[in-house]
Design a protein around this motif. Structure first.
Motif, PDB file in Angstrom:
ATOM      1  N   ALA A  98     -25.126  14.733 -12.125  1.00 12.79           N
ATOM      2  CA  ALA A  98     -25.780  13.495 -11.683  1.00 12.79           C
ATOM      3  C   ALA A  98     -26.158  12.607 -12.863  1.00 12.79           C
ATOM      4  N   VAL A  99     -26.422  13.224 -14.023  1.00 10.32           N
ATOM      5  CA  VAL A  99     -26.766  12.431 -15.210  1.00 10.32           C
ATOM      6  C   VAL A  99     -25.559  11.609 -15.659  1.00 10.32           C
ATOM      7  N   LEU A 100     -24.375  12.249 -15.715  1.00  6.74           N
ATOM      8  CA  LEU A 100     -23.180  11.511 -16.105  1.00  6.74           C
ATOM      9  C   LEU A 100     -22.806  10.462 -15.066  1.00  6.74           C
ATOM     10  N   THR A 101     -23.108  10.758 -13.812  1.00  5.21           N
ATOM     11  CA  THR A 101     -22.835   9.766 -12.760  1.00  5.21           C
ATOM     12  C   THR A 101     -23.730   8.548 -12.939  1.00  5.21           C
ATOM     13  N   ALA A 102     -25.019   8.793 -13.192  1.00  7.19           N
ATOM     14  CA  ALA A 102     -25.962   7.692 -13.355  1.00  7.19           C
ATOM     15  C   ALA A 102     -25.685   6.885 -14.617  1.00  7.19           C
ATOM     16  N   GLU A 103     -25.317   7.566 -15.700  1.00 10.55           N
ATOM     17  CA  GLU A 103     -25.151   6.885 -16.984  1.00 10.55           C
ATOM     18  C   GLU A 103     -23.748   6.323 -17.189  1.00 10.55           C
ATOM     19  N   LEU A 104     -22.719   7.101 -16.835  1.00 13.85           N
ATOM     20  CA  LEU A 104     -21.344   6.693 -17.105  1.00 13.85           C
ATOM     21  C   LEU A 104     -20.588   6.242 -15.869  1.00 13.85           C
ATOM     22  N   GLY A 105     -21.118   6.536 -14.679  1.00 13.70           N
ATOM     23  CA  GLY A 105     -20.373   6.273 -13.456  1.00 13.70           C
ATOM     24  C   GLY A 105     -19.289   7.300 -13.220  1.00 13.70           C
ATOM     25  N   TYR A 106     -19.415   8.472 -13.860  1.00 16.62           N
ATOM     26  CA  TYR A 106     -18.418   9.542 -13.743  1.00 16.62           C
ATOM     27  C   TYR A 106     -18.960  10.630 -12.834  1.00 16.62           C
ATOM     28  N   GLU A 107     -18.121  11.108 -11.923  1.00 17.18           N
ATOM     29  CA  GLU A 107     -18.547  12.184 -11.034  1.00 17.18           C
ATOM     30  C   GLU A 107     -17.399  13.158 -10.807  1.00 17.18           C
ATOM     31  N   CYS A 108     -17.712  14.442 -10.919  1.00 22.47           N
ATOM     32  CA  CYS A 108     -16.722  15.490 -10.676  1.00 22.47           C
ATOM     33  C   CYS A 108     -17.473  16.746 -10.265  1.00 22.47           C
ATOM     34  N   ARG A 109     -17.326  17.155  -9.032  1.00 24.53           N
ATOM     35  CA  ARG A 109     -18.020  18.362  -8.571  1.00 24.53           C
ATOM     36  C   ARG A 109     -17.208  19.621  -8.821  1.00 24.53           C
ATOM     37  N   THR A 110     -15.879  19.509  -8.640  1.00 20.01           N
ATOM     38  CA  THR A 110     -14.991  20.663  -8.804  1.00 20.01           C
ATOM     39  C   THR A 110     -13.748  20.211  -9.571  1.00 20.01           C
ATOM     40  N   MET A 111     -13.289  21.037 -10.523  1.00 22.13           N
ATOM     41  CA  MET A 111     -12.132  20.662 -11.340  1.00 22.13           C
ATOM     42  C   MET A 111     -11.185  21.837 -11.517  1.00 22.13           C
ATOM     43  N   ARG A 112      -9.951  21.661 -11.092  1.00 21.48           N
ATOM     44  CA  ARG A 112      -8.916  22.643 -11.390  1.00 21.48           C
ATOM     45  C   ARG A 112      -8.452  22.454 -12.835  1.00 21.48           C
ATOM     46  N   LEU A 113      -7.849  23.484 -13.401  1.00 22.19           N
ATOM     47  CA  LEU A 113      -7.375  23.413 -14.778  1.00 22.19           C
ATOM     48  C   LEU A 113      -6.358  22.288 -14.944  1.00 22.19           C
ATOM     49  N   ASP A 114      -5.477  22.109 -13.957  1.00 27.99           N
ATOM     50  CA  ASP A 114      -4.455  21.070 -14.085  1.00 27.99           C
ATOM     51  C   ASP A 114      -5.014  19.657 -13.905  1.00 27.99           C
ATOM     52  N   GLU A 115      -6.284  19.537 -13.552  1.00 25.64           N
ATOM     53  CA  GLU A 115      -6.922  18.227 -13.438  1.00 25.64           C
ATOM     54  C   GLU A 115      -7.705  17.848 -14.696  1.00 25.64           C
ATOM     55  N   ALA A 116      -7.848  18.781 -15.617  1.00 16.46           N
ATOM     56  CA  ALA A 116      -8.755  18.586 -16.751  1.00 16.46           C
ATOM     57  C   ALA A 116      -8.330  17.432 -17.649  1.00 16.46           C
ATOM     58  N   GLU A 117      -7.036  17.264 -17.867  1.00 15.94           N
ATOM     59  CA  GLU A 117      -6.600  16.212 -18.785  1.00 15.94           C
ATOM     60  C   GLU A 117      -6.936  14.827 -18.242  1.00 15.94           C
ATOM     61  N   GLY A 118      -6.726  14.619 -16.948  1.00 13.38           N
ATOM     62  CA  GLY A 118      -7.090  13.344 -16.339  1.00 13.38           C
ATOM     63  C   GLY A 118      -8.582  13.097 -16.392  1.00 13.38           C
ATOM     64  N   ARG A 119      -9.361  14.169 -16.195  1.00 17.42           N
ATOM     65  CA  ARG A 119     -10.815  14.043 -16.257  1.00 17.42           C
ATOM     66  C   ARG A 119     -11.277  13.705 -17.673  1.00 17.42           C
ATOM     67  N   ALA A 120     -10.642  14.322 -18.669  1.00 23.76           N
ATOM     68  CA  ALA A 120     -11.006  14.032 -20.054  1.00 23.76           C
ATOM     69  C   ALA A 120     -10.737  12.567 -20.396  1.00 23.76           C
ATOM     70  N   ALA A 121      -9.589  12.055 -19.941  1.00 14.17           N
ATOM     71  CA  ALA A 121      -9.263  10.649 -20.200  1.00 14.17           C
ATOM     72  C   ALA A 121     -10.272   9.723 -19.529  1.00 14.17           C
ATOM     73  N   GLU A 122     -10.705  10.082 -18.318  1.00 14.49           N
ATOM     74  CA  GLU A 122     -11.684   9.255 -17.610  1.00 14.49           C
ATOM     75  C   GLU A 122     -13.038   9.259 -18.328  1.00 14.49           C
ATOM     76  N   ILE A 123     -13.486  10.447 -18.756  1.00 12.05           N
ATOM     77  CA  ILE A 123     -14.762  10.516 -19.470  1.00 12.05           C
ATOM     78  C   ILE A 123     -14.701   9.691 -20.758  1.00 12.05           C
ATOM     79  N   ARG A 124     -13.614   9.816 -21.489  1.00  9.61           N
ATOM     80  CA  ARG A 124     -13.497   9.096 -22.754  1.00  9.61           C
ATOM     81  C   ARG A 124     -13.556   7.583 -22.535  1.00  9.61           C
ATOM     82  N   GLU A 125     -12.839   7.118 -21.526  1.00 13.23           N
ATOM     83  CA  GLU A 125     -12.834   5.680 -21.233  1.00 13.23           C
ATOM     84  C   GLU A 125     -14.216   5.191 -20.812  1.00 13.23           C
ATOM     85  N   ARG A 126     -14.863   5.948 -19.930  1.00 11.28           N
ATOM     86  CA  ARG A 126     -16.182   5.534 -19.450  1.00 11.28           C
ATOM     87  C   ARG A 126     -17.234   5.620 -20.556  1.00 11.28           C
TER      88      ARG A 126
END
Length: 373
Positions: free
Chosen positions: A332-360
């Motif tokens: 919830a902290v990252l959602t409030a501060e960065l607008g990023y939200e992820c409750r569950t992440m598969r290993l094959d989704e990690a690269e897309g999530r990393a790119a999103e966090i970096r951009e935000r």
């Protein structure tokens, strides 16, 4: 081989170069010029001090797994140190004060993709290279290793985290018992979350930990007020933190790397041995690594302690297939501060999530700096 020429990788490489003359160390970075300069700095300063190891460098991009595999195979290291992350822990400390304090409340777990992805790529290259090197990883081993175990790609052991507070505890215990520091035996089981809390607050927070203190072959834990001892860590035993404090993490890395490189037995502390969650006392024996728990703590108890720390670090659970479930209040902290939200992440989704966090995060940092000026 040190794979990753950032601050920690350069610190560790520099110290490895100041060693026995038959040691061959190679620094591998992404860019030619800064990697060459860092390697030459270590090489020349080693010569200035009378050391004559073989020191050189190479370049690769972890996104090019085949090229990285070729790079590893060409050197064929006995020990491979992974010091690569998409965003090191200290980056958020460069934010203006209020922004940093708000974002720090997320703890470390929600940032997992930034560490998991480069280690995953590096380990794919390790397997393709055919190397038999012992692989030691610096990037959030407490969580990265159990995830990569699910696909048979966990590094052998991690560094830092649990290890970073052990010297302070040993000194405090020696002072309390009135004995020389080298005679004090400390065994600590603790997750990254707890290690971070100990240096800042002098307690494990709401998470569990296991600590034994021995002297002369005797367990003296019951004779020591460990809660009071730990409270002294951020007081009279406080140390420099932040970027300059990376010297402690580098020392923890070297406590693992040097015995492995020199084929010397040692008792150390390290996270993620054999893909386990969290941190443990670890024995290095003949180049092999095993947990070295005190007699009073079973492996099942140690894992349970670390799982409690994992939750408070922001990760509810890691499934057998590597799927990660994030703890809601941390996310919830990252959602409030960065607008990023992820409750569950598969290993094959990690690269897309990393790119999103970096951009935000880059957008967030720009706003924070602008509002502070």
């Amino acid at each position: 081989m040190v794979l990753g020429a950032g601050d920690l990788g350069r610190r560790v490489f520099h110290e490895l170069a100041h060693g026995p003359g038959d040691r061959h160390v190679r620094l591998v970075g992404r860019e030619e010029d800064p990697t060459l300069r860092a390697a030459n700095l270590s090489r020349f300063s080693a010569l200035q001090r009378g050391y004559h190891p073989t020191v050189d460098h190479a370049t690769t991009d972890l996104n090019d797994i085949d090229r990285t595999a070729e790079c590893i195979a060409a050197f064929d290291p006995d020990v491979l140190f992974l010091a690569a992350s998409f965003q090191s822990w200290w980056v958020i400390t460069t934010l203006p004060g209020e922004s940093f304090q708000r974002l720090r409340a997320a703890n470390y777990g929600p940032w997992l993709p930034m560490h998991l992805v480069p280690v995953h790529k590096a380990m794919q290259a390790v397997r393709r290279s055919g190397t038999s090197a012992v692989v030691v990883n610096a990037a959030y081993p407490d969580a990265v290793h159990p995830i990569l175990t699910s696909v048979g790609l966990s590094p052998d052991v991690g560094i830092g985290n649990v290890a970073n507070n052990v010297p302070g505890i040993r000194v405090a215990a020696a002072d309390l018992l009135g004995v020389p520091v080298p005679e004090v035996d400390v065994r600590l089981v603790a997750h990254h979350y707890v290690s971070h809390r100990l240096s800042r607050a002098g307690d494990p927070g709401r998470a569990g930990m296991a600590l034994t203190i021995g002297h002369g072959g005797q367990d003296l834990t019951d004779r020591v007020d460990t809660a009071s001892l730990l409270k002294r860590l951020p007081l009279e035993y406080r140390r420099t933190g932040g970027m300059p404090g990376q010297a402690m993490t580098a020392a923890s890395a070297l406590s693992v790397l040097v015995p492995l490189a020199d084929r010397r037995d040692a008792l150390v502390h390290a996270p993620g041995p054999g893909g386990l969650v969290g941190g443990y006392p670890v024995a290095i024996e003949g180049g092999r690594i095993r947990t070295a728990l005190p007699d009073s703590v079973s492996l099942e108890e140690a894992v349970a302690v670390n799982l409690s720390g994992q939750v408070h670090d922001g990760i509810d659970a890691i499934d057998a297939d590597g799927t990660t479930h994030f703890e809601p209040s941390s996310m919830a902290v990252l959602t409030a501060e960065l607008g990023y939200e992820c409750r569950t992440m598969r290993l094959d989704e990690a690269e897309g999530r990393a790119a999103e966090i970096r951009e935000r995060f880059e957008v967030y940092r720009g706003r924070a700096v602008a509002s502070a000026s």
